[in-house]
Design a protein around this motif. Structure first.
Motif, PDB file in Angstrom:
ATOM      1  N   ARG A  56       0.826  -1.201   0.000  1.00 55.29           N
ATOM      2  CA  ARG A  56       0.000   0.000   0.000  1.00 55.29           C
ATOM      3  C   ARG A  56       0.865   1.258   0.000  1.00 55.29           C
ATOM      4  O   ARG A  56       0.606   2.218  -0.724  1.00 55.29           O
ATOM      5  N   ILE A  57       1.927   1.249   0.797  1.00 53.12           N
ATOM      6  CA  ILE A  57       2.783   2.426   0.931  1.00 53.12           C
ATOM      7  C   ILE A  57       3.735   2.566  -0.256  1.00 53.12           C
ATOM      8  O   ILE A  57       3.884   3.643  -0.826  1.00 53.12           O
ATOM      9  N   ASN A  58       4.382   1.480  -0.626  1.00 52.32           N
ATOM     10  CA  ASN A  58       5.445   1.540  -1.625  1.00 52.32           C
ATOM     11  C   ASN A  58       5.036   1.075  -3.015  1.00 52.32           C
ATOM     12  O   ASN A  58       5.829   1.166  -3.950  1.00 52.32           O
ATOM     13  N   GLY A  59       3.845   0.552  -3.147  1.00 52.72           N
ATOM     14  CA  GLY A  59       3.418   0.029  -4.445  1.00 52.72           C
ATOM     15  C   GLY A  59       4.032  -1.337  -4.698  1.00 52.72           C
ATOM     16  O   GLY A  59       4.660  -1.930  -3.835  1.00 52.72           O
ATOM     17  N   THR A  60       3.821  -1.817  -5.913  1.00 51.02           N
ATOM     18  CA  THR A  60       4.346  -3.128  -6.275  1.00 51.02           C
ATOM     19  C   THR A  60       5.288  -2.991  -7.444  1.00 51.02           C
ATOM     20  O   THR A  60       5.350  -1.961  -8.101  1.00 51.02           O
ATOM     21  N   VAL A  61       6.006  -4.066  -7.710  1.00 44.71           N
ATOM     22  CA  VAL A  61       6.932  -4.115  -8.838  1.00 44.71           C
ATOM     23  C   VAL A  61       6.469  -5.242  -9.745  1.00 44.71           C
ATOM     24  O   VAL A  61       6.205  -6.351  -9.276  1.00 44.71           O
ATOM     25  N   SER A  62       6.383  -4.963 -11.033  1.00 46.88           N
ATOM     26  CA  SER A  62       5.969  -6.009 -11.969  1.00 46.88           C
ATOM     27  C   SER A  62       7.082  -7.040 -12.105  1.00 46.88           C
ATOM     28  O   SER A  62       8.249  -6.777 -11.794  1.00 46.88           O
ATOM     29  N   TRP A  63       6.715  -8.219 -12.592  1.00 43.41           N
ATOM     30  CA  TRP A  63       7.696  -9.289 -12.775  1.00 43.41           C
ATOM     31  C   TRP A  63       8.771  -8.855 -13.771  1.00 43.41           C
ATOM     32  O   TRP A  63       9.949  -9.128 -13.575  1.00 43.41           O
ATOM     33  N   GLU A  64       8.391  -8.148 -14.819  1.00 42.65           N
ATOM     34  CA  GLU A  64       9.350  -7.669 -15.809  1.00 42.65           C
ATOM     35  C   GLU A  64      10.341  -6.689 -15.187  1.00 42.65           C
ATOM     36  O   GLU A  64      11.540  -6.757 -15.447  1.00 42.65           O
ATOM     37  N   GLU A  65       9.837  -5.764 -14.356  1.00 43.27           N
ATOM     38  CA  GLU A  65      10.723  -4.816 -13.669  1.00 43.27           C
ATOM     39  C   GLU A  65      11.700  -5.559 -12.757  1.00 43.27           C
ATOM     40  O   GLU A  65      12.885  -5.237 -12.712  1.00 43.27           O
ATOM     41  N   TYR A  66      11.182  -6.545 -12.037  1.00 38.92           N
ATOM     42  CA  TYR A  66      12.031  -7.313 -11.119  1.00 38.92           C
ATOM     43  C   TYR A  66      13.143  -8.026 -11.893  1.00 38.92           C
ATOM     44  O   TYR A  66      14.298  -8.003 -11.475  1.00 38.92           O
ATOM     45  N   LYS A  67      12.805  -8.635 -13.017  1.00 42.22           N
ATOM     46  CA  LYS A  67      13.811  -9.344 -13.812  1.00 42.22           C
ATOM     47  C   LYS A  67      14.872  -8.376 -14.344  1.00 42.22           C
ATOM     48  O   LYS A  67      16.055  -8.693 -14.307  1.00 42.22           O
ATOM     49  N   ARG A  68      14.422  -7.182 -14.799  1.00 40.04           N
ATOM     50  CA  ARG A  68      15.384  -6.186 -15.296  1.00 40.04           C
ATOM     51  C   ARG A  68      16.313  -5.737 -14.177  1.00 40.04           C
ATOM     52  O   ARG A  68      17.527  -5.639 -14.367  1.00 40.04           O
TER      53      ARG A  68
END
Length: 72
Positions: A56-68
């Motif tokens: 909620r505070i920091n948002g999420t990271v997509s799987w593609e962003e995480y892999k990059r």
């Protein structure tokens, strides 16, 4: 984490001791195991709530962003 063989050996040792225990001790052991289970469940729920709050505070990271990011 224990291997399957180690777990089996521990469970067998516990079973030997359980079969030798007095009935009153079995009741106490059961109560302690239930208490441990309840405490672990509370910890799991707390961890889930903390993770949701973090999202909620920091948002999420997509799987593609995480892999990059992990390649960097």
């Amino acid at each position: 984490m224990k291997s399957d063989r180690e777990r089996k050996e521990i469970i067998e040792a516990i079973n030997v001791l359980l079969h030798q225990a007095y009935d009153s001790n079995l009741d106490e052991i059961l109560a302690l195991l239930k208490q441990i289970d309840e405490e672990e469940e509370k910890e799991d729920l707390k961890d889930i709530q903390e993770a949701r709050e973090d999202i909620r505070i920091n948002g999420t990271v997509s799987w593609e962003e995480y892999k990059r990011e992990s390649k960097s």
